[in-house]
Design an enzyme around this catalytic site. Sequence first.
Site, PDB file in Angstrom:
ATOM      1  N   HIS A  29       9.106  -1.888 132.315  1.00  0.00           N
ATOM      2  CA  HIS A  29       9.090  -3.308 132.280  1.00  0.00           C
ATOM      3  C   HIS A  29      10.556  -3.254 132.862  1.00  0.00           C
ATOM      4  O   HIS A  29      11.300  -4.826 132.919  1.00  0.00           O
ATOM      5  CB  HIS A  29       9.855  -4.027 130.955  1.00  0.00           C
ATOM      6  N   ASP A  80      -1.146   0.173 131.490  1.00  0.00           N
ATOM      7  CA  ASP A  80      -0.870  -1.039 130.748  1.00  0.00           C
ATOM      8  C   ASP A  80      -1.490  -2.185 130.735  1.00  0.00           C
ATOM      9  O   ASP A  80      -1.283  -2.716 131.697  1.00  0.00           O
ATOM     10  CB  ASP A  80       0.398  -0.697 130.627  1.00  0.00           C
ATOM     11  N   HIS A  90       0.281  -5.224 129.786  1.00  0.00           N
ATOM     12  CA  HIS A  90       1.142  -5.942 130.112  1.00  0.00           C
ATOM     13  C   HIS A  90       1.790  -4.921 131.816  1.00  0.00           C
ATOM     14  O   HIS A  90       1.359  -4.696 131.804  1.00  0.00           O
ATOM     15  CB  HIS A  90       2.451  -5.715 129.055  1.00  0.00           C
ATOM     16  N   ASP A 111      -2.847  -0.067 125.072  1.00  0.00           N
ATOM     17  CA  ASP A 111      -2.358  -1.640 124.687  1.00  0.00           C
ATOM     18  C   ASP A 111      -3.531  -2.588 124.873  1.00  0.00           C
ATOM     19  O   ASP A 111      -3.571  -3.877 124.762  1.00  0.00           O
ATOM     20  CB  ASP A 111      -1.220  -2.492 124.459  1.00  0.00           C
ATOM     21  N   TYR A 136      -0.526  -0.348 120.898  1.00  0.00           N
ATOM     22  CA  TYR A 136       0.434  -0.944 118.881  1.00  0.00           C
ATOM     23  C   TYR A 136      -0.760  -0.469 118.096  1.00  0.00           C
ATOM     24  O   TYR A 136      -0.006  -1.080 116.941  1.00  0.00           O
ATOM     25  CB  TYR A 136       0.619  -1.504 119.639  1.00  0.00           C
TER      26      TYR A 136
HETATM   27  C1  SP5 Z   1       5.617  -1.485 126.645  1.00  0.00           C
HETATM   28  C2  SP5 Z   1       4.926  -2.650 126.531  1.00  0.00           C
HETATM   29  O1  SP5 Z   1       3.780  -2.237 126.402  1.00  0.00           O
HETATM   30  N1  SP5 Z   1       6.057  -3.497 126.283  1.00  0.00           N
HETATM   31  C3  SP5 Z   1       5.108  -4.807 125.299  1.00  0.00           C
HETATM   32  C4  SP5 Z   1       6.906  -5.991 125.018  1.00  0.00           C
HETATM   33  C5  SP5 Z   1       5.670  -7.133 124.352  1.00  0.00           C
HETATM   34  N2  SP5 Z   1       6.740  -7.733 124.235  1.00  0.00           N
HETATM   35  C6  SP5 Z   1       6.737  -9.120 123.391  1.00  0.00           C
HETATM   36  C7  SP5 Z   1       5.186  -9.712 123.281  1.00  0.00           C
HETATM   37  C8  SP5 Z   1       5.357 -10.737 122.576  1.00  0.00           C
HETATM   38  C9  SP5 Z   1       3.451 -11.050 122.412  1.00  0.00           C
HETATM   39  N3  SP5 Z   1       3.586 -11.645 120.897  1.00  0.00           N
HETATM   40  C10 SP5 Z   1       2.037 -12.111 120.510  1.00  0.00           C
HETATM   41  C11 SP5 Z   1       1.585 -12.117 119.649  1.00  0.00           C
HETATM   42  C12 SP5 Z   1       0.589 -11.835 118.678  1.00  0.00           C
HETATM   43  N4  SP5 Z   1      -0.292 -12.709 118.113  1.00  0.00           N
HETATM   44 ZN    ZN Z   2       1.932  -3.054 127.031  1.00  0.00          ZN
END
Ligand code: SP5
Ligand code: ZN
Length: 358
Positions: free
Chosen positions: A165, A201, A203, A290, A329
């Site tokens: 990111h 990943d 994301h 993830d 995670y």
């Molecule tokens: C490296 C990487 O995987 N970074 C991911 C960053 C995501 N950060 C915020 C995600 C917010 C997600 N909220 C979801 C709520 C689920 N109940």
């Molecule tokens: Zn991620």
Amino acid sequence: MRVVHSPRHRSHDPKHELADGEAIDAYEVPERAESIRRSLAADGAFTFEEPTEHGAEPITLVHDPAMLAFLETAWHDWVSSGETADEIFPDTFVLPALREGMGPVRAPGTVRGAVGMWCFDTATPMVEGTYAAARAAVDVALTAMDLALGGEPSTYGLCRPPGHHAARAMFGGYCFFNNAAIVAEQLTRQTGEPVAILDVDYHHGNGTQQIFYGRADVLYVSLHGDPDRAYPYFAGFADETGADAGAGANLNLPLPLGCSNEEYLAHLDRGLEAIAGFGGSTLVVSLGIDTYGRDPICDLALTTEVYHEVGRRVAALGRTTVVLQEGGYFVPHLGENVRTWLRGLDGRGLDLSALPDV
Ligand code: SP5
Ligand code: ZN
């Protein structure tokens, strides 16, 4: 397979992230890397080594030197200015419309202000040991690259914090320096060949995409939750295909909610086809786990078995491959999922015997 790992990651130990207006327990925690290290160590076919120091230059070839300078001194400046919080979060973000028609931004004189120039979200706190850990993660990635250039067919860098990111001049998404982009940049320089990056990943790797968006010599291919519903929301759309010289060297494959193993592999094959049609002998993989069905912050439905098949299909490209850790995670299964992926890459069999029954 040779694995590069540094205990330095433990000094990045954030306690919180902000979600829906509340401080919740951080997801990106040291135990993630420990889970991976333990699973690979118990396998017996992975050998561990510590990184060598590569200095700041490979970082400033990819990132704004002013961002590196901010990260380097932020904690010291925070404490010496009398701040007492043990995590640094932005208060204000300097979005362009804030100063529209008012001339350029002046760099704030405080860390509390300045962090809003460099950080794009409220989930990526800096703590006392963040900078040291982030620098070590870059060294881990570059050392894994060195081993691959030295003749290893595939290597794994257990990077933490992750990197994809982080853009040229912005950090966020649990990432500070873009480990994969730094390696890809070095690979183009050291091999003189084009380089492909496969980002699996969950994301979208907005930072990696941004860094290479105008470049023809680095192909970025990403499979990720559709930004119409998924973080980071502002990048990762299928119609983002690269700009200028980089037109055609960016491939986004957004995935639907609840994506199954079969649907995932069909998307993967499209990505691998693009990589096979691109030049160069090296591949960088941003390995996020993830995508797992049990991940607490994501929404696909992959199971452990598919990671073996993904590794196997990546190996079939026949390229020298540097695998770098990004997200993932669901900590109880993280290590075994990574081990399964790497066994697939390494041409070894599927072994689910150590997957904890939790
Ligand atoms: C490296 C990487 O995987 N970074 C991911 C960053 C995501 N950060 C915020 C995600 C917010 C997600 N909220 C979801 C709520 C689920 N109940
Ligand atoms: Zn991620």
